[in-house]
Design a protein around this motif. Structure first.
Motif, short mmCIF file in Angstrom:
data_model
loop_
_atom_site.label_atom_id
_atom_site.label_comp_id
_atom_site.label_asym_id
_atom_site.label_seq_id
_atom_site.Cartn_x
_atom_site.Cartn_y
_atom_site.Cartn_z
N ASN A 18 1.06 -1.24 -0.04
CA ASN A 18 -0.02 -0.04 0.00
C ASN A 18 1.02 1.26 0.09
O ASN A 18 1.66 1.63 0.84
N PRO A 19 0.99 1.93 -1.02
CA PRO A 19 1.72 3.16 -1.12
C PRO A 19 1.57 4.13 -0.11
O PRO A 19 2.29 4.66 0.32
N GLY A 20 0.12 4.52 0.70
CA GLY A 20 -0.12 5.09 1.63
C GLY A 20 0.66 4.77 2.78
O GLY A 20 1.12 5.64 3.45
N ASP A 21 0.68 3.46 3.06
CA ASP A 21 1.49 3.02 4.22
C ASP A 21 3.08 3.22 4.12
O ASP A 21 3.60 3.60 4.91
N GLU B 676 -8.31 -0.59 6.63
CA GLU B 676 -6.95 0.11 5.72
C GLU B 676 -7.25 1.42 5.17
O GLU B 676 -6.60 2.34 5.50
N ARG B 679 -7.77 3.99 7.72
CA ARG B 679 -6.84 4.18 8.51
C ARG B 679 -5.88 5.29 7.87
O ARG B 679 -5.38 6.26 8.05
N MET B 680 -5.83 5.16 6.47
CA MET B 680 -5.32 5.92 5.46
C MET B 680 -5.84 7.67 5.75
O MET B 680 -5.15 8.45 6.00
N TYR B 684 -3.79 10.24 7.29
CA TYR B 684 -3.23 11.56 6.40
C TYR B 684 -3.86 12.69 6.97
O TYR B 684 -3.42 13.86 6.82
#
Lengths: 151, 887
Positions: A18-21, B676, B679-680, B684
Motif C-alpha cells: 500500500n503506497p499510503g502505508d 485500511e 486508517r489512510m 493523512y
C-alpha cells in the motif's frame, strides 16, 4: 554497561504494497530521524528474492529487521514468514508483523510461525510514529550491545 | 238218477213195463218211490249247482219236510199193517208182480228214503251245525249201503237181501239209493266221514284207498262165484263148495296180507330211519345253537343240556346235569326268579333275565326264554339262555351315552340318510326349537334350515355320502316353531343309528358361540370400518420363498381403501397377485424391499422405516409387523409431501448457513479491508493537520476535525461490527461456569465506570450454567454498562443482579434505577446500531444490546426487558439448565 550510540546505519526491509502505508512509514522514519535505510518491496516474492540476493539483488545487504504486512498480493505475508523461518540464513532475521487485523486467530497463528512481534497498525499518525519508534528501538541495536554486533 | 226216477214215473203213467223194471224177472219200482227219487235227486242236484241260493234251499227244505212226513206215514202204515195205503189212492192200478201189488213201495225203500231225506240236511242245515252235517253224511252212507246190499241180493239171487217175503225193493231203486248216497257223500267233501278216511297223506287213508276197493271187489267176486257155483255146478256138495271158497280165500288173503306187510312194514322202517336222522339233526341243531339250552322237568331236575351250555358254564354236560338249575343260577339272583317261574307254570312260557354262575365262579347276565313243552311223552321246560354280557355292556353304554346325548344342552340331531327324516333329536334341540319329537319325526333338516333347498342340502351332504369327507361344517340359521331364528354352526357326519345309515348333526355350545360370534361380528364390523376408514394404507401379504427359504416375493392378500388411494392401484386387480407381477422391476430397483419384509415375516420382528418407493415416485413411512409366521402387514402413510417440505427446509437451512457464513466472512473481510482505507484517511488527515494546521484557517481546521472524527467513528462501527460477527465466529464451547465468578469478572472490567458513577452493584447468589464464559461475561458487562450509562442525573446508579430457576432454564435479571425505556422500543433496542439517545448525550454505537441478544440466543436463551420510563428498567435473559443446552 553503557550503550554507545552506533554510527552505522541500519537496513530495514518493509514488505508493503500500500503506497499510503509506505509513505506513512517514510514520513514517520523521517520524523524519528533514525539511521535507518528503508528498503521497500511490494510483494512477498520480490522480498524473498531480495533476501536471498537473487537476480538484481546480488550483493544486496542483509536487512536487520523485516517489517511485514500480512495482506500482500500473490504471496501472503504469512507464507513469506514461514519460508523465511525455514531458511537457515534468513531464520535469525527478526520479523515484525504490521497489520490492520485485530483477529486473535491471526495473531496466534503469526506467533506460531515465529513472528518476533505483532502490531496492529494504529489508526492515527501520531500513534503510528510512536509504535514505529518502539519497534525500531527494540529490535535494532541502536544502543550497541555485546551480543548485537554481527560484523 | 233224476232221469231214472223220471223215466220210471213216466213208465207208470204210461203203464210201459220196461221203463219201471230192468228186466221182466225183477220187481218193478213203485211209483211213489220213483216220485221220491225225482224230488230227492232234484233237491240234491239243485243244491250242488246253486249252493248259495237261498230260494233253492228254502224250497228244498219244504219239499224234504213234506216228503219226510209222507215217508214217515208210510212206515207207520207198514208197522200198523194197514192195507188202505195212500199209494192206492194216488196210483189207481192193480198191477201185480208175483202176486204182490207193485203200487206200494217196499218198507226197505221207505227206510232208504228217510235216510236220504235226513242226508239232505248236510247241505240244508247251516254250516255251523257241524254235528248235524256229520250225521247227515252218515245217513247218506247208510242209504248207499242199503242200496248196495239190495243190489247184492239181486246179483247173488238172494231175495232175502232185497225185501224177503214182505215186499222187495226194485233194483232200480237200489241203484238210485247208491247213486244218491254217493252224491251226497261227495258233495259234503273230504272233511266228513267216510270220505275223510279215504283222502289225505295219512298212511291209514292210503292203505284204505289201496285195499278197500280191492277187498270189496274180491269179496264180491268170491260171493258171486260161490252163489253161482252152489246153485249151478255143485249143488250136491256144499263141503266142496266151502273148501273151494276157503282155498280161494286163503290165496286172496295171503296176497292181500303180503301186500299190506310190505307196504306198512317198509314205510315203518323208512319212518324209523327218518326218525333217527331227524333226531341226529335235532341233536346237532340242539348242540349248535348259539344259545345254551336246558331241558328240565317241572320239578327242576335237568334232563338234557346242549354243548353250548357246557361251553358257557365251563362244566361238562354230566356235571351240569348233576348240578341242576339251582347250581347254575347265581344264588344272589335266584330269589328274583319266582315271578318268572310262576308265569312259566301258569302261561306255559316266560322270558326273563337271570344270572348264571360258571365253573370259574364268575357270574354273568343271561336272557332266558323258558317254554313248557311236551317232549318224549312228558311235560318238560325248554330253557334257552343267551349270554348277554356284551349286550348289557353296550346297553349300559348306550343308556348312559343316550342319556348324555339327550340331556346335552348342545343340539344333536340324527336323521335318516335316505329320507332325511329325523330319527332322534335331543332335548336341548327340542326345547330350543319348540317342536315335540313326534312332530320332528315327520320333518327333515330342510324344515329347520330355510336357507337350504332340497338340492342345496343334497349337495351339502353329497361329500359325506360318497365318502369324500368325514364331516361337513356349515354356518346357517335354524327356524324355531314360532318362526324366530337363531344362528347355528352345524357339524354333520354320516354314521348309523339303529342299524341304518343316518346323519348326525352336532351343534356345539351354541349359546356361548352365539355370544362370541355376535361380539366378533360387532368387533369385525368395528374393525372393518376402522380398517376401511383408516387413513393409513394397509396391505396384508404372504411371503414367498425360494428353495433355500429366502424371501423372493410376496402376494397381496388384503388391502384397504387408503392403500388404493395412496398407490392408485385397484384392489381387485392386485389381490392374490404377486408383488413382482404388479411391479415387475421391483427386485432390480429395490432389492432390499422384499428382503426387509421377508425378515419381518420370518422373524416376527416389527420394523418401522421410511422409504422412497421408486415405482410410484413416493415416500412412505412404513410400519411392518407379522401377524403370523410367513405373513406380514405393512401399514403406511404417504409422506412424500413431508419429505418434500423437509428437503425444502433443509435446502433453506443450507442456503441460510451459506449465507450466514458469507455474511460472517463479509463482516470479517469488511472489518479488515475497511480498516485500511479508513486508517489512510485518519492518518493523512492527522498528518495534514500536523504539518499544515498552522497555515490553515479555523474553517479548514474544522473540516479536518470532522473528517478525522468521521474516520474515528467509522472505525468504532467497524470494530463493533467485527465484534458482533465474532459472537458466532469466535464462540467457544459451552462449559460449566460459575455465574458468580462471571459477574465478578464483568464488574472488574467495569471497575472504572462504576467508581466514576458512584454506582452500587449487588447480586443474589447465582447458579452454575453451561456457557461460553467470555461471552457470558460480555453479556453482564454490556447490560451493567448500559445501566451505568443511562442513569438519572444526580442519582447514582443502583444495579441488582439475580437469577431464579424456571422450567428448564435459569432466568437472570439485571435491574437498575435508571432512565427506563419506553416499551415502544422493546425490539428496537436489540437491533444493531440502533440508538435511542443522542450521541453527544450518551456516546456509543448501540451495538451492546445487539451483541447481548446474539450471545443469549447462541446459548439457546431469550432476552427482553421490562421497564417503566423514568422508573428504571430490568433486563431479563434466560440460560438453559444443563441438559437443555443445545449448541
Amino acid at each position: 554497561m553503557k550503550a554507545t550510540r552506533s554510527t552505522r546505519r541500519f537496513n530495514v526491509l518493509l514488505v508493503e504494497d500500500n503506497p499510503g502505508d509506505i509513505r506513512l512509514a517514510r514520513e514517520a522514519l523521517a520524523q524519528l530521524g533514525m539511521p535507518v535505510d528503508l528498503e521497500i518491496k511490494t510483494s512477498g516474492a520480490e522480498a524473498l528474492a531480495y533476501l536471498h540476493r537473487e537476480g538484481d539483488y546480488r550483493g544486496a545487504p542483509r536487512p536487520d529487521l523485516v517489517l511485514l504486512d500480512l495482506n500482500l498480493p500473490q504471496m501472503d505475508g504469512r507464507v513469506m514468514l514461514e519460508v523465511m523461518r525455514q531458511d537457515a540464513v534468513l531464520q535469525p532475521i527478526p520479523v515484525v508483523v504490521l497489520t490492520a487485523s485485530r483477529s486473535m486467530d491471526d495473531i496466534s497463528s503469526l506467533y506460531k510461525a515465529s513472528a518476533n512481534c505483532f502490531f496492529t497498525k494504529p489508526m492515527n499518525y501520531d500513534d503510528y510514529v510512536q509504535v514505529l519508534e518502539h519497534i525500531l528501538n527494540y529490535w535494532l541495536p541502536l544502543s550497541q550491545t555485546a551480543c548485537g554486533d554481527d560484523s | 238218477m233224476v232221469l231214472i226216477g223220471a223215466l220210471a214215473y213216466l213208465g207208470w203213467m204210461m203203464s210201459w213195463r220196461p221203463l219201471v223194471s230192468v228186466s221182466s224177472d225183477y220187481f218193478p219200482i213203485a211209483p211213489g218211490a220213483a216220485l221220491s227219487f225225482v224230488l230227492l235227486g232234484g233237491t240234491v242236484s239243485a243244491n250242488i249247482v246253486w249252493p248259495e241260493s237261498k230260494t233253492v234251499r228254502y224250497v228244498s227244505s219244504v219239499l224234504m219236510l213234506v216228503l219226510f212226513l209222507l215217508l214217515a206215514y208210510l212206515i207207520i202204515e207198514y208197522l200198523a199193517d194197514l192195507q188202505s195205503s195212500i199209494e192206492y189212492s194216488l196210483f189207481k192200478t192193480d198191477d201185480k208182480f208175483l202176486g204182490i201189488s207193485t203200487v206200494r213201495m217196499s218198507p226197505l225203500a221207505g227206510t232208504g228214503f228217510i235216510l236220504c231225506v235226513l242226508a239232505t240236511m248236510s247241505f240244508l242245515a247251516p254250516m255251523k251245525y257241524n254235528q248235524i252235517i256229520k250225521a247227515s253224511v252218515v245217513s247218506a252212507f247208510l242209504a248207499a249201503t242199503l242200496g248196495v246190499f239190495t243190489m247184492l241180493g239181486y246179483i247173488y239171487n238172494a231175495p232175502l237181501l232185497y225185501g224177503g217175503d214182505v215186499r222187495p225193493m226194485a233194483l232200480l231203486a237200489a241203484l238210485s239209493f247208491v247213486l244218491l248216497g254217493l252224491s251226497i257223500i261227495l258233495s259234503a267233501g273230504p272233511d266228513y266221514w267216510p270220505l275223510s278216511t279215504m283222502v289225505g297223506d295219512a298212511t291209514a287213508s292210503r292203505l284204505l284207498r289201496a285195499f278197500l276197493p280191492l277187498t270189496i271187489g274180491i269179496i264180491l267176486l268170491l260171493g258171486f262165484f260161490e252163489a253161482y257155483s252152489l246153485s249151478t255146478w255143485i249143488p250136491d256138495s256144499p263141503a266142496l263148495s266151502i273148501g273151494t271158497t276157503a282155498i280161494f280165500a286163503i290165496i286172496i288173503f295171503s296176497f292181500i296180507i303180503g301186500r299190506i306187510s310190505k307196504s306198512i312194514g317198509g314205510s315203518i322202517d323208512r319212518a324209523e330211519r327218518k326218525r333217527q336222522e331227524a333226531e341226529e339233526n335235532l341233536r346237532t341243531l340242539f348242540d349248535s345253537s348259539s344259545d345254551a339250552i336246558f331241558i328240565n322237568d317241572p320239578d327242576g331236575n335237568l334232563i338234557d343240556v346242549n354243548t353250548t351250555a357246557s361251553d358257557m358254564l365251563g362244566y361238562s354236560k354230566n356235571q351240569i346235569l348233576s348240578l341242576d338249575m339251582s347250581g347254575i343260577i347265581d344264588p344272589a339272583f335266584a330269589g328274583g326268579l319266582q315271578a318268572s317261574k310262576e308265569k312259566l307254570s301258569k302261561e306255559g312260557r316266560a322270558v326273563f333275565e337271570s344270572k348264571y354262575r360258571g365253573k370259574n365262579g364268575a357270574s354273568f347276565p343271561v336272557e332266558v326264554s323258558a317254554k313248557r313243552i311236551e317232549f318224549g311223552g312228558r311235560t318238560v321246560n325248554l330253557i334257552t339262555a343267551r349270554d348277554i354280557t356284551e349286550r348289557k355292556k353296550a346297553e349300559a353304554f348306550e343308556t348312559s351315552f343316550g342319556r348324555m346325548l339327550e340331556t346335552s344342552i348342545s343340539e344333536i340331531y340324527i336323521f335318516d340318510a335316505g329320507t332325511l327324516r329325523f330319527l332322534l333329536v335331543n332335548r336341548g334341540a327340542r326345547e330350543n326349537l319348540g317342536y315335540e319329537m313326534n312332530e320332528l319325526r315327520r320333518m327333515t333338516p330342510l324344515d329347520l334350515k330355510p336357507e337350504f333347498t332340497a338340492e342345496t342340502f343334497a349337495q351339502l351332504i353329497e361329500p359325506l355320502r360318497n365318502g369324500e369327507r368325514e364331516t361337513v361344517l356349515i354356518t346357517t340359521y335354524h327356524q324355531r316353531k314360532d318362526g324366530t331364528r337363531y344362528d347355528v354352526e352345524v357339524h354333520i357326519q354320516l354314521s348309523d343309528y339303529e342299524l341304518r345309515p343316518a346323519f348326525i348333526a352336532f351343534i356345539l355350545d351354541i349359546t356361548e358361540q352365539k355370544k362370541t360370534e355376535r361380539a366378533l361380528i360387532e368387533s369385525e364390523k368395528k374393525y372393518r370400518s376402522l380398517f376401511e376408514s383408516m387413513n393409513e394404507g394397509f396391505a396384508f401379504h404372504r411371503i414367498l420363498t425360494d428353495s433355500e427359504n429366502k424371501p423372493v416375493d410376496s402376494v397381496f392378500l388384503e388391502v384397504n381403501d387408503a392403500f388404493e388411494k395412496f398407490t392408485g392401484l385397484n384392489r381387485k386387480e392386485i389381490l392374490n397377485k404377486r408383488v413382482t407381477e404388479v411391479f415387475p422391476r421391483i427386485q432390480d430397483i429395490q432389492p432390499d424391499l422384499i428382503e426387509t419384509y421377508g425378515e419381518v415375516a420370518q422373524t416376527g420382528k416389527e420394523r418401522k422405516f421410511e422409504m422412497y418407493f421408486q415405482p410410484l415416485d413416493k415416500w412412505f413411512s412404513i410400519s411392518s409387523y407379522s401377524p403370523q409366521p410367513g405373513y406380514f402387514v405393512a401399514i403406511f402413510n404417504d409422506i412424500s409431501e413431508r419429505i418434500a417440505s423437509e428437503q425444502a427446509q433443509k435446502q433453506l437451512i443450507d442456503a441460510l448457513a451459506a449465507s450466514n457464513a458469507e455474511l460472517q466472512q463479509f463482516a470479517y473481510v469488511a472489518s479488515h479491508d475497511l480498516q485500511e482505507p479508513l486508517r489512510m484517511v485518519a492518518s493523512y488527515v492527522q498528518l495534514l493537520e500536523k504539518r499544515y494546521g498552522k497555515m490553515l484557517d479555523s474553517d479548514a481546521r474544522d473540516y479536518i476535525w470532522f473528517a478525522a472524527d468521521g474516520a474515528s467513528r467509522m472505525q468504532t462501527l467497524i470494530n463493533d461490527l467485527l465484534e458482533f460477527s465474532r459472537v458466532e465466529t469466535q464462540g467457544k464451547p459451552f462449559l460449566p461456569v460459575d455465574t458468580n465468578h462471571i459477574l465478578k469478572t464483568a464488574l472488574a472490567n467495569l471497575e472504572a465506570a462504576i467508581s466514576d458513577n458512584g454506582a452500587r452493584v449487588t447480586s443474589d447468589p447465582l447458579p452454575d450454567v453451561y456457557a461460553d464464559a467470555s461471552q457470558l461475561t460480555q453479556v453482564f458487562q454490556n447490560l451493567i454498562s448500559n445501566s451505568l450509562k443511562f442513569h438519572k442525573k444526580e442519582i447514582p446508579p443502583r444495579i441488582h443482579v439475580s437469577a431464579q430457576q424456571t422450567a428448564g432454564e435459569w432466568l437472570f435479571s439485571v435491574a437498575d434505577n435508571g432512565l427506563g425505556i419506553d416499551s415502544r422500543y422493546s425490539e428496537h433496542v436489540f437491533t444493531i446500531f440502533k440508538r435511542l439517545h443522542g450521541r453527544e448525550e450518551y456516546p456509543g454505537t448501540g451495538i451492546g444490546l445487539s451483541i447481548c441478544k446474539r450471545i443469549v440466543e447462541r446459548h439457546g436463551g431469550r432476552i427482553w426487558f421490562e421497564s417503566t420510563p423514568g422508573n428504571g428498567s430490568t433486563f431479563f435473559f434466560t440460560m438453559p439448565t444443563k441438559g437443555n443446552v443445545q449448541e
